[in-house]
Design a protein around this motif. Structure first.
Motif, PDB file in Angstrom:
ATOM      1  N   PHE A 346       0.855  -1.181   0.000  1.00 48.58           N
ATOM      2  CA  PHE A 346       0.000   0.000   0.000  1.00 48.58           C
ATOM      3  C   PHE A 346       0.892   1.232   0.000  1.00 48.58           C
ATOM      4  CE2 PHE A 346      -2.103   3.398   2.513  1.00 48.58           C
ATOM      5  CZ  PHE A 346      -3.127   3.691   1.633  1.00 48.58           C
ATOM      6  N   SER A 347       0.626   2.166  -0.923  1.00 46.64           N
ATOM      7  CA  SER A 347       1.412   3.389  -1.035  1.00 46.64           C
ATOM      8  C   SER A 347       0.500   4.594  -0.878  1.00 46.64           C
ATOM      9  CB  SER A 347       2.119   3.440  -2.395  1.00 46.64           C
ATOM     10  OG  SER A 347       2.872   4.622  -2.532  1.00 46.64           O
ATOM     11  N   THR A 348       0.960   5.608  -0.155  1.00 51.42           N
ATOM     12  CA  THR A 348       0.122   6.779   0.070  1.00 51.42           C
ATOM     13  C   THR A 348       0.939   8.058  -0.018  1.00 51.42           C
ATOM     14  OG1 THR A 348      -1.337   7.923   1.637  1.00 51.42           O
ATOM     15  CG2 THR A 348       0.436   6.592   2.577  1.00 51.42           C
ATOM     16  N   THR A 349       0.323   9.085  -0.616  1.00 51.15           N
ATOM     17  CA  THR A 349       0.893  10.431  -0.606  1.00 51.15           C
ATOM     18  C   THR A 349       0.213  11.296   0.448  1.00 51.15           C
ATOM     19  OG1 THR A 349      -0.672  11.194  -2.302  1.00 51.15           O
ATOM     20  CG2 THR A 349       1.446  10.304  -3.062  1.00 51.15           C
ATOM     21  N   GLY A 350      -0.638  10.671   1.260  1.00 48.91           N
ATOM     22  CA  GLY A 350      -1.441  11.407   2.230  1.00 48.91           C
ATOM     23  C   GLY A 350      -0.794  11.598   3.585  1.00 48.91           C
ATOM     24  N   ILE A 351       0.401  11.063   3.793  1.00 46.76           N
ATOM     25  CA  ILE A 351       1.140  11.329   5.026  1.00 46.76           C
ATOM     26  C   ILE A 351       2.111  12.458   4.718  1.00 46.76           C
ATOM     27  CG2 ILE A 351       2.676  10.400   6.791  1.00 46.76           C
ATOM     28  CD1 ILE A 351       1.529   7.650   6.257  1.00 46.76           C
ATOM     29  N   LEU A 352       1.877  13.612   5.300  1.00 51.71           N
ATOM     30  CA  LEU A 352       2.643  14.814   4.987  1.00 51.71           C
ATOM     31  C   LEU A 352       3.565  15.185   6.144  1.00 51.71           C
ATOM     32  CD1 LEU A 352      -0.216  16.925   3.388  1.00 51.71           C
ATOM     33  CD2 LEU A 352       1.405  15.403   2.244  1.00 51.71           C
ATOM     34  N   PHE A 353       4.648  15.858   5.811  1.00 58.26           N
ATOM     35  CA  PHE A 353       5.668  16.209   6.797  1.00 58.26           C
ATOM     36  C   PHE A 353       6.015  17.691   6.693  1.00 58.26           C
ATOM     37  CE2 PHE A 353       6.146  11.808   5.544  1.00 58.26           C
ATOM     38  CZ  PHE A 353       6.356  11.131   6.738  1.00 58.26           C
ATOM     39  N   ASP A 354       6.566  18.215   7.787  1.00 59.17           N
ATOM     40  CA  ASP A 354       7.082  19.576   7.754  1.00 59.17           C
ATOM     41  C   ASP A 354       8.286  19.655   6.820  1.00 59.17           C
ATOM     42  OD1 ASP A 354       5.197  20.408   9.576  1.00 59.17           O
ATOM     43  OD2 ASP A 354       6.532  20.298  11.308  1.00 59.17           O
ATOM     44  N   VAL A 355       8.652  20.874   6.442  1.00 57.51           N
ATOM     45  CA  VAL A 355       9.739  21.100   5.497  1.00 57.51           C
ATOM     46  C   VAL A 355      11.044  20.502   6.010  1.00 57.51           C
ATOM     47  CG1 VAL A 355      11.159  22.850   4.364  1.00 57.51           C
ATOM     48  CG2 VAL A 355       8.702  23.218   4.632  1.00 57.51           C
ATOM     49  N   ASN A 356      11.690  19.694   5.166  1.00 59.08           N
ATOM     50  CA  ASN A 356      12.992  19.112   5.487  1.00 59.08           C
ATOM     51  C   ASN A 356      13.007  18.501   6.878  1.00 59.08           C
ATOM     52  OD1 ASN A 356      14.123  19.865   3.025  1.00 59.08           O
ATOM     53  ND2 ASN A 356      14.599  21.899   3.786  1.00 59.08           N
ATOM     54  N   SER A 357      11.927  17.840   7.233  1.00 57.17           N
ATOM     55  CA  SER A 357      11.737  17.346   8.591  1.00 57.17           C
ATOM     56  C   SER A 357      10.996  16.028   8.554  1.00 57.17           C
ATOM     57  CB  SER A 357      10.937  18.372   9.406  1.00 57.17           C
ATOM     58  OG  SER A 357      10.512  17.830  10.644  1.00 57.17           O
ATOM     59  N   ALA A 358      11.132  15.275   9.630  1.00 56.30           N
ATOM     60  CA  ALA A 358      10.382  14.034   9.776  1.00 56.30           C
ATOM     61  C   ALA A 358       9.149  14.228  10.653  1.00 56.30           C
ATOM     62  CB  ALA A 358      11.282  12.945  10.360  1.00 56.30           C
ATOM     63  N   ASN A 359       8.838  15.455  11.018  1.00 56.64           N
ATOM     64  CA  ASN A 359       7.649  15.732  11.821  1.00 56.64           C
ATOM     65  C   ASN A 359       6.395  15.571  10.961  1.00 56.64           C
ATOM     66  OD1 ASN A 359       9.151  16.431  14.141  1.00 56.64           O
ATOM     67  ND2 ASN A 359       9.441  18.508  13.350  1.00 56.64           N
ATOM     68  N   ILE A 360       5.486  14.719  11.394  1.00 55.98           N
ATOM     69  CA  ILE A 360       4.271  14.432  10.627  1.00 55.98           C
ATOM     70  C   ILE A 360       3.245  15.533  10.845  1.00 55.98           C
ATOM     71  CG2 ILE A 360       2.388  12.793  10.287  1.00 55.98           C
ATOM     72  CD1 ILE A 360       4.269  10.599  11.312  1.00 55.98           C
TER      73      ILE A 360
END
Length: 455
Positions: A346-360
């Motif tokens: 399963f692949s998703t583009t719906g998990i977004l992160f802050d700029v240049n960061s791993a913060n969801i």
């Protein structure tokens, strides 16, 4: 770079810096200087009506925030998509917000947010290709408007002129299942009498023939669905209104919802994220984390919707303005359970992160909740979580960032949804396995994804 301070109703005259940012505090003072620079404007009366007054040095609509370092990871194209400083001013935000900034929403504060974006991004618009001061090249209108920047926010915005319809010409068909997301801002002292900002989804043959001068869809035909937002309700300055008009076999329906959206009536932060979700006949509308509507029969099955527009019925006060940005159209109904359990991936583009960061980002909650539900229902399943980026930026930094983001997803599933860490492995591929060509904004958005592989 010079950034002269402008009132929100104004644009720079010829010869001034193209990098100006919009600032506003007291729109009422504009009246005193209405004609100050009219002689310098050489555009039509529609533009003159709202854009010909310049004021410097009076407050700001969006207070300035410290900008994050951009010396590693992905480029501005990704930053525009992966970090937009919007969201509800939630009481559940972690820590106190710095003066002049929005309290940052958290996954916990979005606990009731069940929006899941479509699985493939087919259109994106952040106006990055357009110059400040221009009307966007890929759009059309029967009014006027221009690209601006707003102090304290990332990227560019389309400032909507009066009495008109504004539509992206590159959207020509809409399937039975799609999601539409965009950021919406307005001036801090919006008049109650100013019309709502309408998002129109319709079947049209000729857009400009079927839409009137005032930005209202003629007759609310059964082949159109409109949703509208206004920052104040009839009771005054502490509420908001939202309405939906939709067509049906028996005629049209009109529904109204009054809800105070925290970010949309605080004078310094009149900015919200709007999410629209169509599943065949069903319509869901969200403002930040609040579900405004969930209507099972809003869209007409036989209608071939092919048009999206933003309609402005007119500004009551000349200082009023609406702004839109970060428009994202995705298609397909994600079937997490089938793809992960049956197909094994399963692949998703719906998990977004802050700029240049791993913060969801908090708006990823619906997708994470959906994945967690599948894992809970299939307790024996183990997965590998793999992060991916687009090709912008340094290869090594992108690889490291993709690994960190995969690890963040694992931590969120464990901490917020109770999934045993022993069931999850992580990895990152950086830009090495693109799902789409990295030549367009849409392609890059599809490459910024998180994959779940069944082990």
């Amino acid at each position: 770079m010079k950034n002269p301070t402008l009132l929100l109703i104004m644009i720079l005259c010829a010869g001034m810096s193209a990098h100006a940012q919009i600032r506003i505090n007291d729109p009422g003072k504009v009246v005193e200087r209405q004609a100050e620079n009219r002689a310098n404007r050489k555009i039509d009366q529609a533009v003159d009506k709202g854009f010909d007054k310049i004021e410097e040095g009076i407050g700001s609509l969006f207070k300035k925030k410290d900008k994050k370092s951009k010396n590693d990871g992905e480029s501005q194209t990704e930053q525009t998509d992966s970090e937009t400083n919007t969201g509800a001013a939630s009481a559940a935000s972690s820590g106190d917000a710095a003066p002049g900034t929005m309290p940052k929403p958290t996954l916990q504060s979005y606990g009731k947010f069940d929006f899941i974006p479509g699985e493939k991004v087919v259109a994106m618009e952040d106006f990055s290709q357009d110059a400040v001061g221009d009307f966007p090249a890929k759009w059309n209108t029967n009014s006027s408007g221009e690209i601006v920047t707003i102090e304290g926010t990332e990227g560019k915005w389309l400032m909507l002129g009066p009495d008109g319809v504004f539509y992206p010409e590159f959207i020509k068909s809409l399937p039975d299942n799609f999601t539409l997301e965009f950021d919406l801002a307005c001036t801090s002292e919006m008049s109650y009498y100013t019309a709502r900002l309408r998002t129109v989804i319709a079947q049209v043959a000729s857009p400009m023939e079927e839409f009137g001068h005032w930005g209202t869809y003629n007759g609310y035909k059964k082949d159109a669905v409109e949703v509208g937002l206004h920052p104040k309700d009839a009771g005054g300055d502490q509420g908001n209104t939202a309405f939906v008009v939709f067509g049906g076999q028996a005629g049209q329906e009109f529904m109204q919802n009054e809800k105070s959206f925290p970010a949309f009536h605080v004078p310094d932060h009149n900015l919200v994220k709007v999410s629209i979700w169509r599943q065949k006949t069903r319509l869901r509308l969200y403002v930040d984390d609040y579900k405004v509507w969930d209507l099972p029969r809003a869209f007409v099955p036989e209608t071939k919707y092919n048009f999206i527009a933003f309609a402005n019925g007119g500004y009551s006060v000349e200082s009023d303005r609406y702004f839109i940005s970060n428009i994202r159209l995705a298609v397909g109904a994600p079937d997490t359970r089938s793809k992960l359990i049956t197909e094994g991936k399963f692949s998703t583009t719906g998990i977004l992160f802050d700029v240049n960061s791993a913060n969801i980002k908090a708006e990823s909650y619906g997708v994470l909740k959906d994945i967690a539900g599948v894992l809970k229902e299939n307790a024996a399943v183990k997965v590998k979580i793999i992060g991916h980026t687009d090709s912008d930026g340094d290869d090594a930094n992108n690889l490291a960032l993709s690994k960190k983001r995969a690890e963040s997803v694992k931590e969120a599933l464990a901490a917020d949804f109770g999934i045993d860490k022993a069931r999850m492995e992580t990895d990152g591929k950086g830009e090495s396995e693109p799902a789409s060509p990295n030549t367009t904004s849409e392609g890059k958005a599809n490459n910024r994804r998180v994959e779940f592989i069944k082990l």
